[in-house]
Design an enzyme around this catalytic site. Structure first.
Site, PDB file in Angstrom:
ATOM      1  N   GLU A   1       0.824  -1.217   0.000  1.00  0.00           N
ATOM      2  CA  GLU A   1       0.000   0.000   0.000  1.00  0.00           C
ATOM      3  C   GLU A   1       0.858   1.267   0.000  1.00  0.00           C
ATOM      4  O   GLU A   1       0.855   2.045   0.967  1.00  0.00           O
ATOM      5  CB  GLU A   1      -0.957  -0.025   1.185  1.00  0.00           C
ATOM      6  CG  GLU A   1      -1.944  -1.173   1.104  1.00  0.00           C
ATOM      7  CD  GLU A   1      -3.067  -1.085   2.123  1.00  0.00           C
ATOM      8  OE1 GLU A   1      -2.867  -0.469   3.183  1.00  0.00           O
ATOM      9  OE2 GLU A   1      -4.152  -1.624   1.841  1.00  0.00           O
TER      10      GLU A   1
ATOM     11  N   GLU B   1      -6.421  -7.872  -0.611  1.00  0.00           N
ATOM     12  CA  GLU B   1      -6.973  -7.957   0.743  1.00  0.00           C
ATOM     13  C   GLU B   1      -8.468  -7.682   0.653  1.00  0.00           C
ATOM     14  O   GLU B   1      -8.893  -6.573   0.349  1.00  0.00           O
ATOM     15  CB  GLU B   1      -6.304  -6.920   1.661  1.00  0.00           C
ATOM     16  CG  GLU B   1      -4.813  -7.125   1.782  1.00  0.00           C
ATOM     17  CD  GLU B   1      -4.138  -6.085   2.683  1.00  0.00           C
ATOM     18  OE1 GLU B   1      -4.839  -5.365   3.421  1.00  0.00           O
ATOM     19  OE2 GLU B   1      -2.907  -5.988   2.624  1.00  0.00           O
TER      20      GLU B   1
END
Ligand code: GAL
Length: 687
Positions: free
Chosen positions: A153, A318
């Site tokens: 991320e 995710e």
């Protein structure tokens, strides 16, 4: 034309995020067995494990992940391996504090959280490159590995960088961009408020100022610079990985965060893009007070459309599987029965061909101990695990959908210059935020699927051709290149809708000394003669469009025709500009441009969709209530219709023609009831 993605999944499949370093080795074999039994075939690991691989500077250790990968291979499962750079170890940041990011006032960010480093320190680049190379060299040939995730991320948690390393790199970036200080002074308008630079050493990343006011043109360049810095960091890693990865293995990263041109990052560094989807954020108490609940978890469909614009056939690295929660914030309820399936199907409906849940088991320690995974602390089989199994069965039934295209006639156009500008310009943000969300809501409630389309350097009319209608709500910054592409799109038969404040600024974010829509006005043959935002004491202003009162939103440009092909479609029906044009249509080649003086609302977007003939494209196939999202993916002449019930109540839908329910294999037609959170996938043949 954009580069196509290099990697695609050929079947839809499931995975999970797992942290072998968090658990006793004794748990690993049983964990892997149970994953497999419940339909999980791939495990993502290692993105935070720098200290495990390099416990001391220059000392490397691979034993832990070697042992774990041995077990994965025994189970015939697959691995996505993370480069471990998302959290530099303590030994590193203590010895080399120049790698740290800091607040605007210079206070360094220390350990405890993650992503506390900056992208520009040469030391960080050197040490990150070394650990990535070590890990890639050691593991890349393992048969279980199918892909690599770079870092974790990028730009999450924080996406502003104020360290000394950043200032030095910012100067280099600006020197390359402008060449001379004169050019920089011009672009940043430094004559205003005595900011004229006479030496490059006077130029910094934004620093603490009174009321945090910063030169807006500097901010725009600073944001572009952050994006370039993140991409350079990512590219450094992907270049190393490419030397080692096996044929067929992919390189990805999990996005999608701000101050980052994710499209450029995907095109220059990645084979496929993945996203982390947490729709349950919509129900966090603190982050989402009652007045900010528009469409709740269904809002993630907007993010997924955005991801699709980066990479049409993406993965979810995710996917929400439990209640959110850090010990400090993000408190949300556990997913209700059916919601895990709903959110996984939301991802798949929008183009995900791989769905990996976060995480296998909830952490028993640390900041994320309430961010729940599939299993809870007690490690027993539970409702969530049973739901994963059901998702697996569903995914097997629809696995062939992988690679099918999401079908949309409507494109919401965006671009990074305007996104970056609207972040700090309150006038721009007021129109942009309102309109983009409302356009999305309208497309959802009116069952009119929408893509997000990015205007980029390489975008051409050919790429835009597939959309019947493009809605570019408030492109304050317009470039000549973008105008040419848009005009070419319209000439070949497209319909372009633009809204208030289009063409107000140049690429430096300075206002142009022209009537709006500026560079686009030769094509629109229209001009903005006056403008105003709608103030707190003002009554809402409507426009009269074919006898109907239609909303004009939170900002009004007062229009005039400026050419013989322009026709007034609607006039304002209130305020001091009553009777003035609010909507002008101009035929250009085989298409047309609609110049609207207002901002978009869910109600007026419905009128625009209706007027342009793209409202509810599936009206002849299915009738569904507003609570359901509908979309179509299409491949090899087969159409897959998704119907998702986002509400906590039963919803009745009507299938207008015969379709195969892909779960039961039965042919269905007529009334069908969807239970709370239930999802359906039907297949039918193209005519
Ligand atoms: C994601 C992140 C994960 C985990 C998760 C839950 O943003 O990639 O590492 O932190 O959120 O908080």
């Amino acid at each position: 034309m954009r580069k196509k993605q290099n990697f695609k999944w050929d079947k839809i499949s499931l995975g999970v995020c797992y942290y072998p370093e968090h658990w006793d080795k004794g748990l690993w074999p049983d964990d892997l067995k149970r994953m497999k039994e419940n339909g999980i075939g791939t495990v993502r690991v290692a993105e935070f494990a720098w200290s495990i691989f390099e416990p001391e500077e220059g000392v490397f250790s691979f034993a832990l992940f070697d042992a774990f990968l041995d077990l994965v291979e025994q189970e015939d499962m697959k691995v996505i391996f993370g480069t471990p750079t998302a959290i530099p170890p303590v030994w590193l940041t203590e010895k080399y504090p120049e790698v740290l990011n800091c607040r605007k006032d210079g206070v360094l960010f220390r350990h405890g959280m993650r992503r506390h480093f900056n992208y520009n320190s040469k030391t960080l680049h050197r040490l990150a490159a070394r650990v990535v190379r070590q890990v890639a060299e050691h593991y890349a040939k393992r048969p279980c590995i199918v892909g690599w995730q770079i870092d974790n991320e990028l730009n999450c948690e924080i996406n502003e960088y104020y360290s000394e390393s950043d200032t030095l790199a910012f100067r280099e970036y600006l020197q390359e961009k402008y060449g001379t200080l004169d050019a920089l002074n011009e672009a940043w308008g430094t004559v205003f408020w005595n900011q004229i630079y006479s030496d490059w050493n006077q130029v910094f990343v934004p620093r603490t100022t009174i009321n945090d006011m910063t030169n807006p043109h500097q901010m725009l360049d600073f944001t572009r610079f952050i994006s370039e810095s993140a991409i350079r960091f990512c590219k450094m890693q992907s270049d190393i990985l490419r030397e080692y990865v096996k044929d067929g293995d992919f390189i990805t990263t999990n996005g999608m965060f701000g101050n980052l041109d994710n499209h450029k990052m995907a095109d220059t560094c990645l084979d496929v893009y993945t996203y982390d989807s947490y729709p349950n954020f919509a129900y966090c108490m603190k982050e989402n007070p009652k007045n900010n609940r528009t469409l709740n978890d269904r809002k993630w469909s907007k993010h997924l459309a955005e991801v699709r614009s980066i990479c049409p056939h993406f993965g979810i690295m995710e996917q929400q599987s439990g209640a959110n929660g850090w010990n400090t914030h993000a408190d949300a309820p556990a997913p209700k029965p059916g919601q895990m399936m709903l959110w996984a199907m939301q991802s798949i409906m929008h183009g995900a061909d791989y769905v990996s849940f976060f995480r296998w088991r909830t952490a028993t320690k640390g900041t994320e101990m309430y961010w729940h995974g599939i299993l809870d602390y007690d490690n027993g089989d539970n409702r969530k695990l049973r739901e994963v199994k059901k998702i697996h069965e569903r995914v097997q039934a629809i696995a062939d959908i992988a690679g099918a295209e999401y079908v949309a006639d409507l494109g919401l156009v965006r671009d990074y210059d305007n996104i970056f500008d609207a972040q700090q310009d309150v006038w721009h943000r007021r129109v942009a935020d309102n309109s983009e969300m409302e356009i999305f809501v309208a497309s959802q409630l009116q069952h009119t699927p929408m893509d997000t389309v990015y205007m980029r350097e390489e975008t051409d009319a050919e790429e835009l051709k597939k959309y019947k209608v493009l809605l570019y709500p408030h492109a304050e910054i317009l470039t000549e290149k973008a105008c040419h592409v848009l005009e070419a799109y319209v000439r070949q038969g497209g319909c372009l809708i633009i809204g208030a404040r289009t063409g107000q600024k140049d690429r430096n974010g300075q206002c142009v000394m022209k009537q709006m829509p500026g560079l686009l006005s030769p094509a629109t043959q229209s001009a903005v003669t006056e403008f105003t935002l709608i103030g707190p004491d003002d009554d809402a202003v409507a426009m009269n469009w074919n006898g109907k009162e239609v909303e004009t939103g939170v900002f009004n440009d007062i229009l005039a025709t400026a050419g013989t092909d322009a026709k007034v479609l609607a006039e304002y029906s209130g305020s001091y500009y009553k009777g003035c044009p609010a909507l002008i249509e101009t035929k250009v080649g085989d298409g047309k441009i609609l110049h609207f003086g207002g901002t978009f609302t869910r109600n007026n977007v419905r009128d625009f969709l209706d007027y342009t003939g793209i409202l509810e494209p599936f009206a002849g196939v299915v009738h569904a209530p507003e609570e359901c999202e509908i979309a179509l993916r299409e491949k090899d002449n087969k159409k897959y219709l998704f119907v998702l019930n986002f509400s906590k109540n039963d919803q009745g839908v009507e299938l207008c023609c015969e379709m195969t329910d892909l779960d039961s294999g039965k042919i269905e037609k007529g009334a069908v009831t969807l239970a709370p959170y239930e999802t359906k996938v039907y297949r039918f043949k193209s005519e």
